[in-house]
Design a protein around this motif. Structure first.
Motif, PDB file in Angstrom:
ATOM      1  N   ALA A 129      48.747 -21.706  -1.131  1.00 50.03           N
ATOM      2  CA  ALA A 129      50.110 -21.891  -1.642  1.00 50.03           C
ATOM      3  C   ALA A 129      50.566 -23.330  -1.460  1.00 50.03           C
ATOM      4  O   ALA A 129      51.693 -23.610  -1.062  1.00 50.03           O
ATOM      5  CB  ALA A 129      51.067 -20.923  -0.947  1.00 50.03           C
ATOM      6  N   GLY A 130      49.654 -24.261  -1.691  1.00 49.66           N
ATOM      7  CA  GLY A 130      50.005 -25.678  -1.638  1.00 49.66           C
ATOM      8  C   GLY A 130      50.121 -26.222  -0.224  1.00 49.66           C
ATOM      9  O   GLY A 130      50.595 -27.331  -0.015  1.00 49.66           O
ATOM     10  N   ARG A 131      49.679 -25.472   0.789  1.00 46.24           N
ATOM     11  CA  ARG A 131      49.762 -25.956   2.160  1.00 46.24           C
ATOM     12  C   ARG A 131      48.411 -25.791   2.826  1.00 46.24           C
ATOM     13  O   ARG A 131      47.570 -25.030   2.366  1.00 46.24           O
ATOM     14  CB  ARG A 131      50.808 -25.185   2.951  1.00 46.24           C
ATOM     15  N   THR A 132      48.223 -26.488   3.922  1.00 42.92           N
ATOM     16  CA  THR A 132      46.940 -26.349   4.630  1.00 42.92           C
ATOM     17  C   THR A 132      47.145 -25.705   5.988  1.00 42.92           C
ATOM     18  O   THR A 132      46.263 -25.726   6.828  1.00 42.92           O
ATOM     19  CB  THR A 132      46.277 -27.724   4.815  1.00 42.92           C
ATOM     20  N   ASP A 133      48.349 -25.164   6.234  1.00 40.09           N
ATOM     21  CA  ASP A 133      48.581 -24.562   7.551  1.00 40.09           C
ATOM     22  C   ASP A 133      48.961 -23.094   7.421  1.00 40.09           C
ATOM     23  O   ASP A 133      49.796 -22.588   8.142  1.00 40.09           O
ATOM     24  CB  ASP A 133      49.671 -25.328   8.298  1.00 40.09           C
ATOM     25  N   PHE A 134      48.331 -22.418   6.462  1.00 39.69           N
ATOM     26  CA  PHE A 134      48.590 -20.991   6.300  1.00 39.69           C
ATOM     27  C   PHE A 134      47.728 -20.246   7.314  1.00 39.69           C
ATOM     28  O   PHE A 134      46.510 -20.322   7.304  1.00 39.69           O
ATOM     29  CB  PHE A 134      48.251 -20.561   4.860  1.00 39.69           C
ATOM     30  N   ILE A 135      48.394 -19.536   8.243  1.00 41.72           N
ATOM     31  CA  ILE A 135      47.672 -18.914   9.367  1.00 41.72           C
ATOM     32  C   ILE A 135      47.403 -17.441   9.062  1.00 41.72           C
ATOM     33  O   ILE A 135      48.277 -16.714   8.582  1.00 41.72           O
ATOM     34  CB  ILE A 135      48.501 -19.012  10.655  1.00 41.72           C
ATOM     35  N   VAL A 136      46.188 -17.036   9.351  1.00 35.21           N
ATOM     36  CA  VAL A 136      45.835 -15.622   9.227  1.00 35.21           C
ATOM     37  C   VAL A 136      45.170 -15.199  10.525  1.00 35.21           C
ATOM     38  O   VAL A 136      44.337 -15.914  11.075  1.00 35.21           O
ATOM     39  CB  VAL A 136      44.863 -15.390   8.040  1.00 35.21           C
ATOM     40  N   LYS A 137      45.588 -14.013  11.051  1.00 34.78           N
ATOM     41  CA  LYS A 137      44.934 -13.485  12.250  1.00 34.78           C
ATOM     42  C   LYS A 137      44.026 -12.343  11.822  1.00 34.78           C
ATOM     43  O   LYS A 137      44.462 -11.419  11.141  1.00 34.78           O
ATOM     44  CB  LYS A 137      45.973 -12.962  13.237  1.00 34.78           C
ATOM     45  N   LEU A 138      42.786 -12.439  12.230  1.00 33.25           N
ATOM     46  CA  LEU A 138      41.783 -11.465  11.820  1.00 33.25           C
ATOM     47  C   LEU A 138      41.347 -10.691  13.065  1.00 33.25           C
ATOM     48  O   LEU A 138      40.880 -11.287  14.027  1.00 33.25           O
ATOM     49  CB  LEU A 138      40.591 -12.231  11.241  1.00 33.25           C
ATOM     50  N   PRO A 139      41.528  -9.338  13.068  1.00 37.85           N
ATOM     51  CA  PRO A 139      41.061  -8.594  14.241  1.00 37.85           C
ATOM     52  C   PRO A 139      39.566  -8.792  14.428  1.00 37.85           C
ATOM     53  O   PRO A 139      38.851  -9.130  13.476  1.00 37.85           O
ATOM     54  CB  PRO A 139      41.399  -7.145  13.918  1.00 37.85           C
ATOM     55  N   ARG A 140      39.071  -8.569  15.618  1.00 39.80           N
ATOM     56  CA  ARG A 140      37.662  -8.781  15.929  1.00 39.80           C
ATOM     57  C   ARG A 140      36.771  -7.999  14.963  1.00 39.80           C
ATOM     58  O   ARG A 140      36.924  -6.801  14.778  1.00 39.80           O
ATOM     59  CB  ARG A 140      37.396  -8.288  17.354  1.00 39.80           C
ATOM     60  N   GLN A 141      35.903  -8.686  14.291  1.00 39.64           N
ATOM     61  CA  GLN A 141      34.981  -8.027  13.359  1.00 39.64           C
ATOM     62  C   GLN A 141      33.708  -8.851  13.271  1.00 39.64           C
ATOM     63  O   GLN A 141      33.639  -9.951  13.813  1.00 39.64           O
ATOM     64  CB  GLN A 141      35.620  -7.865  11.981  1.00 39.64           C
ATOM     65  N   ASP A 142      32.727  -8.295  12.571  1.00 40.20           N
ATOM     66  CA  ASP A 142      31.420  -8.945  12.562  1.00 40.20           C
ATOM     67  C   ASP A 142      31.416 -10.222  11.744  1.00 40.20           C
ATOM     68  O   ASP A 142      30.967 -11.259  12.197  1.00 40.20           O
ATOM     69  CB  ASP A 142      30.362  -7.986  12.003  1.00 40.20           C
ATOM     70  N   ALA A 143      31.967 -10.142  10.522  1.00 40.73           N
ATOM     71  CA  ALA A 143      31.848 -11.280   9.629  1.00 40.73           C
ATOM     72  C   ALA A 143      33.127 -12.094   9.613  1.00 40.73           C
ATOM     73  O   ALA A 143      34.096 -11.723   8.965  1.00 40.73           O
ATOM     74  CB  ALA A 143      31.502 -10.801   8.221  1.00 40.73           C
ATOM     75  N   VAL A 144      33.147 -13.190  10.362  1.00 40.76           N
ATOM     76  CA  VAL A 144      34.282 -14.110  10.310  1.00 40.76           C
ATOM     77  C   VAL A 144      33.908 -15.237   9.357  1.00 40.76           C
ATOM     78  O   VAL A 144      32.838 -15.828   9.492  1.00 40.76           O
ATOM     79  CB  VAL A 144      34.598 -14.671  11.706  1.00 40.76           C
ATOM     80  N   PRO A 145      34.759 -15.528   8.340  1.00 45.23           N
ATOM     81  CA  PRO A 145      34.417 -16.593   7.392  1.00 45.23           C
ATOM     82  C   PRO A 145      34.220 -17.922   8.118  1.00 45.23           C
ATOM     83  O   PRO A 145      34.867 -18.202   9.121  1.00 45.23           O
ATOM     84  CB  PRO A 145      35.632 -16.646   6.471  1.00 45.23           C
ATOM     85  N   GLN A 146      33.317 -18.740   7.592  1.00 47.73           N
ATOM     86  CA  GLN A 146      33.039 -20.040   8.193  1.00 47.73           C
ATOM     87  C   GLN A 146      33.978 -21.092   7.614  1.00 47.73           C
ATOM     88  O   GLN A 146      34.420 -20.987   6.474  1.00 47.73           O
ATOM     89  CB  GLN A 146      31.591 -20.440   7.880  1.00 47.73           C
ATOM     90  N   PRO A 147      34.313 -22.104   8.401  1.00 48.94           N
ATOM     91  CA  PRO A 147      35.146 -23.198   7.876  1.00 48.94           C
ATOM     92  C   PRO A 147      34.470 -23.834   6.669  1.00 48.94           C
ATOM     93  O   PRO A 147      33.246 -23.999   6.657  1.00 48.94           O
ATOM     94  CB  PRO A 147      35.224 -24.181   9.044  1.00 48.94           C
ATOM     95  N   GLY A 148      35.245 -24.171   5.645  1.00 44.93           N
ATOM     96  CA  GLY A 148      34.691 -24.801   4.450  1.00 44.93           C
ATOM     97  C   GLY A 148      34.378 -23.809   3.353  1.00 44.93           C
ATOM     98  O   GLY A 148      34.254 -24.200   2.194  1.00 44.93           O
ATOM     99  N   THR A 149      34.282 -22.516   3.677  1.00 44.73           N
ATOM    100  CA  THR A 149      33.986 -21.518   2.644  1.00 44.73           C
ATOM    101  C   THR A 149      35.274 -21.056   1.979  1.00 44.73           C
ATOM    102  O   THR A 149      36.374 -21.301   2.476  1.00 44.73           O
ATOM    103  CB  THR A 149      33.264 -20.299   3.245  1.00 44.73           C
ATOM    104  N   MET A 150      35.116 -20.384   0.839  1.00 42.06           N
ATOM    105  CA  MET A 150      36.269 -19.837   0.129  1.00 42.06           C
ATOM    106  C   MET A 150      36.353 -18.351   0.445  1.00 42.06           C
ATOM    107  O   MET A 150      35.330 -17.667   0.539  1.00 42.06           O
ATOM    108  CB  MET A 150      36.107 -20.035  -1.387  1.00 42.06           C
ATOM    109  N   VAL A 151      37.569 -17.838   0.668  1.00 36.68           N
ATOM    110  CA  VAL A 151      37.726 -16.401   0.940  1.00 36.68           C
ATOM    111  C   VAL A 151      38.752 -15.794   0.000  1.00 36.68           C
ATOM    112  O   VAL A 151      39.662 -16.479  -0.485  1.00 36.68           O
ATOM    113  CB  VAL A 151      38.162 -16.124   2.394  1.00 36.68           C
TER     114      VAL A 151
END
Lengths: 393, 354
Positions: B317-339
């Motif tokens: 949404a035009g910002r770089t500080d959009f925070i998302v909290k993800l409960p503990r799970q196996d596949a955490v996206p890597q920095p630099g990837t698109m989700v």
């Protein structure tokens, strides 16, 4: 680590030396003087040696008479008879005259010396005179310490009270203790509300009040006491004022009374009571009072059950400070006090400067030190629990 | 419902005559409830508590306890227990003497004092500590004693002023449980001041969120968290992403980057400026995001692993500080990837922009 310790020791060494040189050594020497007894042994070495071996039953041998005649004459010649004459005169009044007369007799004294000395003065024929010389042979004596408590040794060497008309020091110590305790009590009672008020004042006013308390320190005790001297004179403003408001009809003699001494001492020493109390009170957390209020305590209960016990360490510190200083205070009582109402310090000064009796001065100092120490120890014991509790983590 | 135990009526407090530390406060404290006054420092929560305890006087308004006006009654006659942040245990008394203090002030018989002291120590699980001095106890133990002392004279109301502020996290959680247990056991009314929102959520029946001398919202923990009344409450309690937007219609809003976001129906007029609040833990990522109305693709900027959850910073949404909290799970996206990213409509709270 070791290196740092060594360096630290080096850094504090000058201070340590200063303390040893300016504090520990003088005090130690003074205390030593209270028991040192070397005048006779120094002036009459041979006599002392002979008398040391004498059993004291009858008169000493002829050799002692010969030695004392020779050594007294020599001491007079070399102008060092003063010390020993002074020392023996302190043992019994009149012995100074005896020693000086014997010394001046010089060549007129011939063997047998027993006969010629007794002929010169009958006191040489009394074994008591010789016993006194023997006892003064040193190197230590309890004479000064005993005398400073109005005690002396009888002819048989037993400790006994001096005759009532010579008693002086017991009353003197009790008087000093009493006046000091009175001054301490007055100072504590006056200082507590002052310290409390300063503590409760708001920001700029508390420092102003504290400065007012400290202002007397800007001038010397001598100046402040002299001011009392002026104020309390017969024609002085205090008398004028008392007559003016109708309390007195004629000027009263205030100078030279106990009241003048108390007034001057309290005035000089009050700041020493206020400051420790204030410093303890400012560190007291006001939340304690709030907590006490929330638990149902009214103002009086809050004061007596919370504030007072918590501020007691300050009271003890202030009181101890005032007591110590007032026991050792010389200027104020000497200036405004009466001749017959002087403190121990005045006698110490007198013994040192007028009588040149360092032994007595030292003995009085030793007792004064012991008295102060005892009172401080007592304060510590009495308030020990509170002081520990007051020092909050 | 019975009459409230405490009523604040138009209470105002000012020190200098114009800055209102507490402004026109109206607040009812119900019997037996655990009410927390929550807010940043300087929000007026502690002043409110101190006025209730009697250590501060209201500049205007009235405070009632049990139907009787108390703002003119001195603190020692209010019969309110207070627990202070620094414990305020009397250092010159033993623990037992501290506990006995309010009882001996009330001239209770010795035997009664002894048995009550005993019971109070057992209640806070410190039996056998009566002869210790407060300074021989740990911070947590001291606060237990302070709590017991505030309760021992059976006040109807107990005030707690950031009582756990000086303790470490573990002790704090332990004592929170303890306070809850004692509150449930005794049924006493408690008013609790804290700036720690997690603590407020844990303990309270109701929370009053304070800011700038006013209550921003008063409600249950769930209400203030899930349905914040204004951006301040949303921001103060829990984390949130704030986005500026313009209203398109009753459900849709246009974000700064031009994208359109759908929210639950709101009542702002079309064209009005709005502020959106989105909780980080309600944003779905990856497969969970598929099929959502508000779906988008975002770049992962940063991932912080926090054990029980991971915290992701996204460019969205035009910002770089959009925070998302993800409960503990196996596949955490890597920095630099698109989700894939999805925001449920109910997770978007809409406030009018100032």
């Amino acid at each position: 680590m070791r290196r740092t310790n060594w360096l630290a020791a080096l850094l504090i060494a000058p201070l340590l030396l200063l303390i040893i040189g300016s504090f520990l050594m003088p005090v130690g020497l003074t205390l030593f003087r209270a028991v040192a007894d070397r005048e006779v042994a120094a002036a009459l070495p041979d006599t002392s040696t002979i008398l040391a071996a004498w059993d004291g039953q009858r008169l000493p041998p002829e050799a002692a008479f010969a030695a004392v005649a020779r050594e007294l004459a020599a001491a007079l010649e070399e102008r060092r008879i003063g010390d020993v004459a002074q020392r023996m005169n302190f043992e019994r009044t009149g012995l100074r005259t005896l020693l000086l007369r014997t010394a001046r007799a010089g060549d007129r004294l011939q063997a047998p010396y027993v006969a010629s000395l007794v002929a010169l003065d009958a006191r040489w024929g009394e074994s008591e005179t010789w016993l006194m010389l023997q006892r003064a042979g040193g190197p230590t004596t309890s004479l000064y310490l005993l005398r400073a408590m109005d005690l002396t040794r009888g002819p048989d060497g037993a400790v006994m009270q001096v005759p009532d008309d010579e008693k002086l020091f017991q009353t003197l110590f009790i008087r000093t203790l009493w006046v000091s305790l009175l001054v301490t009590a007055i100072c504590v009672l006056l200082a507590y509300p002052v310290a409390y008020t300063i503590t409760r004042l708001r920001a700029p006013w508390s420092s102003v009040a504290l400065t007012l308390v400290l202002i007397p320190f800007w001038s010397s005790v001598l100046v402040r006491t002299t001011a009392w001297f002026v104020l309390l004179q017969r024609e002085g403003p205090v008398n004028d004022a008392l007559i003016g408001i109708g309390i007195l009809e004629a000027p009263a003699q205030i100078l030279g009374t106990r009241i003048a001494v108390l007034l001057a001492l309290v005035h000089v020493l009050l700041p020493f009571a206020i400051l420790p109390m204030h410093s303890v009170m400012t560190r007291l957390d006001a939340t304690y009072l709030r907590a006490a209020a929330s638990l149902g305590a009214n103002g009086v209960q809050r004061f007596f059950r919370v504030w007072l016990p918590l501020s007691l360490p300050g009271v003890a510190a202030g009181g101890a400070m005032v007591f110590l200083l007032s026991v050792g205070m010389y200027t104020a009582p000497a200036l405004v006090g009466g001749d017959r109402d002087q403190m121990v310090t005045w006698f110490i000064a007198n013994f040192m400067t007028r009588d040149v009796n360092w032994g007595m001065a030292a003995a009085l100092s030793a007792y004064l030190l012991a008295m102060s120490g005892a009172v401080i120890a007592l304060t510590r014991i009495l308030t020990g629990g509170t002081i520990q509790a007051g020092a909050r983590a | 419902m019975t009459a409230p135990l405490v009523r604040f009526r138009d209470v105002t407090k000012t020190y200098d005559g114009h800055t209102q530390v507490v402004a026109a406060l109206n607040l009812d404290v119900q019997r037996g409830e655990f009410l927390t006054l929550l807010g940043p420092s300087g929000s007026g929560k502690t002043t409110t508590l101190m006025m209730l305890a009697g250590f501060e006087d209201p500049s205007s308004g009235r405070i009632e306890l049990d139907g009787a006006r108390i703002d003119t009654v001195p603190p020692h006659r209010r019969g309110i227990g207070v627990v202070f942040q620094n414990y305020a245990l009397f250092p010159h008394m033993t623990v037992a003497e501290n506990l006995a203090f309010p009882l001996s002030i009330r001239r209770m018989p010795r035997a009664e004092i002894a048995s009550r002291t005993q019971r109070a120590l057992e209640m806070v699980r410190l039996p056998g500590f009566g002869d210790r001095r407060p300074q021989q106890l740990s911070g947590g133990q001291q606060q237990r004693v302070a709590l017991a002392r505030a309760l021992i004279f059976e006040p109807k109301l107990v005030l707690l002023d950031e009582p756990l502020g000086a303790l470490d996290k573990q002790l704090r959680e332990e004592l929170q449980t303890e306070i809850r247990r004692i509150h449930a056991q005794l049924g006493v009314t408690m008013v609790y001041v804290t700036h720690d929102q997690a603590e407020a959520l844990t303990l309270s029946d109701r929370i009053a969120v304070f800011n700038e001398g006013r209550i921003q919202q008063l409600g249950t923990a769930e209400a203030v968290y899930e349905h914040p009344a204004n951006p301040f409450v949303a921001g103060f309690i829990g984390e949130n992403n704030r986005l500026a937007a313009r209203v398109l219609d009753a459900t849709r809003l246009r974000l700064g980057d031009g994208s359109v976001l759908t929210a639950t129906p709101h009542d702002l007029p079309a064209g009005a400026a709005a502020l959106l609040s989105i909780r980080p833990e309600r944003v779905a990522l990856g497969a969970a995001a598929q099929g959502m109305t508000n779906a988008a693709t975002a770049r992962v900027e940063e991932v912080v692993y926090l054990g029980d959850h991971s915290r992701l910073r996204l460019a969205h949404a035009g910002r770089t500080d959009f925070i998302v909290k993800l409960p503990r799970q196996d596949a955490v996206p890597q920095p630099g990837t698109m989700v894939e990213l999805g925001i449920p409509e109910a997770a978007v709270t809409v406030f009018p922009a100032d």
